[in-house]
Design an enzyme around this catalytic site. Structure first.
Site, mmCIF file in Angstrom:
data_model
loop_
_atom_site.group_PDB
_atom_site.id
_atom_site.type_symbol
_atom_site.label_atom_id
_atom_site.label_comp_id
_atom_site.label_asym_id
_atom_site.label_seq_id
_atom_site.Cartn_x
_atom_site.Cartn_y
_atom_site.Cartn_z
ATOM 1 N N THR A 74 12.780 -18.575 16.992
ATOM 2 C CA THR A 74 13.674 -19.179 17.919
ATOM 3 C C THR A 74 14.964 -19.386 17.018
ATOM 4 O O THR A 74 16.113 -19.677 17.469
ATOM 5 C CB THR A 74 13.130 -20.680 18.119
ATOM 6 O OG1 THR A 74 12.838 -21.418 16.751
ATOM 7 C CG2 THR A 74 12.026 -20.404 19.012
ATOM 8 N N THR A 89 7.497 -19.020 12.659
ATOM 9 C CA THR A 89 7.064 -19.927 11.595
ATOM 10 C C THR A 89 5.622 -19.761 11.384
ATOM 11 O O THR A 89 5.026 -19.907 10.302
ATOM 12 C CB THR A 89 7.317 -21.448 11.540
ATOM 13 O OG1 THR A 89 6.969 -21.840 13.006
ATOM 14 C CG2 THR A 89 8.880 -21.542 11.385
ATOM 15 N N ASP A 90 4.690 -19.247 12.710
ATOM 16 C CA ASP A 90 3.398 -19.625 12.530
ATOM 17 C C ASP A 90 2.654 -18.685 11.557
ATOM 18 O O ASP A 90 1.748 -18.966 10.865
ATOM 19 C CB ASP A 90 2.760 -19.080 14.023
ATOM 20 C CG ASP A 90 3.061 -20.307 14.882
ATOM 21 O OD1 ASP A 90 3.446 -21.363 14.308
ATOM 22 O OD2 ASP A 90 2.821 -20.078 16.047
ATOM 23 N N LYS A 93 2.244 -23.479 6.060
ATOM 24 C CA LYS A 93 2.668 -24.329 7.217
ATOM 25 C C LYS A 93 1.666 -25.482 7.222
ATOM 26 O O LYS A 93 0.475 -24.978 7.812
ATOM 27 C CB LYS A 93 2.920 -23.581 8.386
ATOM 28 C CG LYS A 93 3.510 -24.294 9.497
ATOM 29 C CD LYS A 93 3.543 -23.501 10.663
ATOM 30 C CE LYS A 93 4.278 -24.301 11.973
ATOM 31 N NZ LYS A 93 4.350 -23.482 13.074
#
Length: 410
Positions: A81, A156-157, A234
């Site tokens: 994103t 980010t994952d 994360k």
């Protein structure tokens, strides 16, 4: 029926002829955009496609924005994103090379940087595969030859997987390579995308010679942290400060438009050294009560190594020992990590660990499981099998902490 996103369709549905724009297909349903701007999802077997018009393809390109005499920085987009824009015609999200959005938010960047944008791909990060790490490494090397530093936008994952994989492939770098993502899209008031990108640009103009991650330090916007790619995880699914340096401090902090270094780091070199071979036949197994030897053997079939996430100090049920022996007898390496958020594997404390050590299981120390995975892939792709254990125990890219920072895991 499959169409390229943005394809113009004339369809007949419930007796009505409609002009729509194709967005996506999920099993037997199509999602399309009506002319009034609304999206609808309809059963595929309920429509007749009368006409279709393929969208124009846009060739990937390198676009340079030149203002002033700023530090040259390359921005490589892989999706996510953070550098995406909404196509209001289709409702889809796609990577954008229009860096005016960043410049307009932070006008001072026009004079501080000369930014070149390179589109690599537009994928959800869960779709990033090892072969794409290799291609991305090649693009990073190429761009670093033209710039002081490189920023890579990424979902980010799986960003920590990509960061650690790149870290092992690059033995030396002529500038910083900063991975950056965002938890919330740029159209949301609470978005972290602009701050993370501002920090990434600042970090990419330093003398760091490592693969790092730039993300929010806390829930507010006043600080961005620079994390080592081989020590970052994360830790939260939605928080803006989801990323943490595990058992250590971040390398640096960006605050009030200044970079302050907090811990030691490797400085940039005068040459780039890249070994872009990866052995993909490596997998990770999460031990749990009830895991059978048959399941473990199935998960290990065709693998050159498996990374086991054991309990505590690195334990699994003794009922699995025969299967571990069988797996290793077939030439598969077995590496033990811990499921705990922090701490290290120690196979010398309890009888379970000592027996695993006798069998030949390799301890990963305090390496993060995902880092042990990418390191095993790198080692098996570039070094002889007999060097595997000694090199897994070698601190190559800061992946092993000799002394752990006694702080909160989150």
């Amino acid at each position: 029926m499959d169409f390229a996103r943005g394809t113009k369709l004339t369809i007949k549905y419930n007796g009505n002829v409609m002009e729509v724009t194709y967005i996506s297909r999920d099993e037997d349903y199509l999602t399309v955009k009506l002319q009034n701007g609304y999206n609808i999802t309809i059963p595929e077997n309920k429509i007749d496609v009368l006409k279709s018009s393929e969208p124009q393809t846009v060739k990937k390109k390198r676009i340079t924005l030149k203002h002033g005499n700023g530090t040259p920085i390359s921005l490589i987009t892989t999706g996510g994103t953070i550098v995406s824009a909404i196509d209001y015609e289709t409702g889809a999200v796609h990577p954008s090379t229009d860096i005016r959005r960043i410049i307009d938010r932070y006008p001072y960047m026009e004079e501080k940087y000369t930014i070149a944008v390179r589109e690599f791909d537009n994928i959800l990060s869960e779709n990033m595969q090892p072969e794409m790490w290799i291609k991305l490494a090649g693009v990073v090397k190429e761009e670093l030859g033209k710039s002081h530093g490189v920023v890579v936008s990424h979902g980010t994952d799986t960003m920590s997987y990509t960061a650690s994989a790149l870290a092992f492939m690059f033995e030396s770098l002529t500038g910083p390579v900063i991975m950056v993502g965002s938890q919330r899209s740029s159209d949301r008031p609470s978005s972290d995308s602009f701050g993370n990108m501002e920090g990434a640009m600042a970090f990419s103009s330093t003398n760091v010679g490592e693969i790092c991650i730039s993300m929010h330090s806390g829930t507010s916007d006043n600080s961005i942290s620079l994390h080592r790619g081989t020590r970052t995880r994360k830790m939260h699914s939605t928080r803006r400060d989801a990323f943490r340096t595990v058992s250590g401090k971040p390398i640096a902090e960006f605050k009030n438009k200044n970079v302050d270094f907090l811990s030691e780091y490797k400085e940039k070199s005068d040459k780039i050294s890249l070994s872009d071979k990866i052995e993909e036949a490596v997998s990770m197994v999460y031990f749990h009560p009830g895991l059978s030897g048959q399941d473990l053997e199935k998960l290990s079939e065709g693998k050159r190594a498996i990374i086991i996430m054991g309990t505590g100090l690195g334990h699994i049920s003794q009922s699995l020992f025969p299967s571990v022996r069988k797996i290793m007898s077939m030439g598969t390496k077995v590496v033990m990590t811990t499921q705990c958020m922090a701490g290290r594997v120690n196979l010398n404390v309890y009888s379970t660990g000592r027996e695993l050590k006798k069998i030949g299981v390799v301890s990963a120390g305090n390496m993060l499981p995902e880092v042990a995975l990418t390191k095993a892939m790198y080692l098996l792709g570039n070094y002889p099998d007999e060097d595997f254990e000694s090199m897994m125990n070698m601190n190559m890219r800061g992946e092993i902490m000799e002394r752990e920072f006694l702080g909160d895991c989150y």
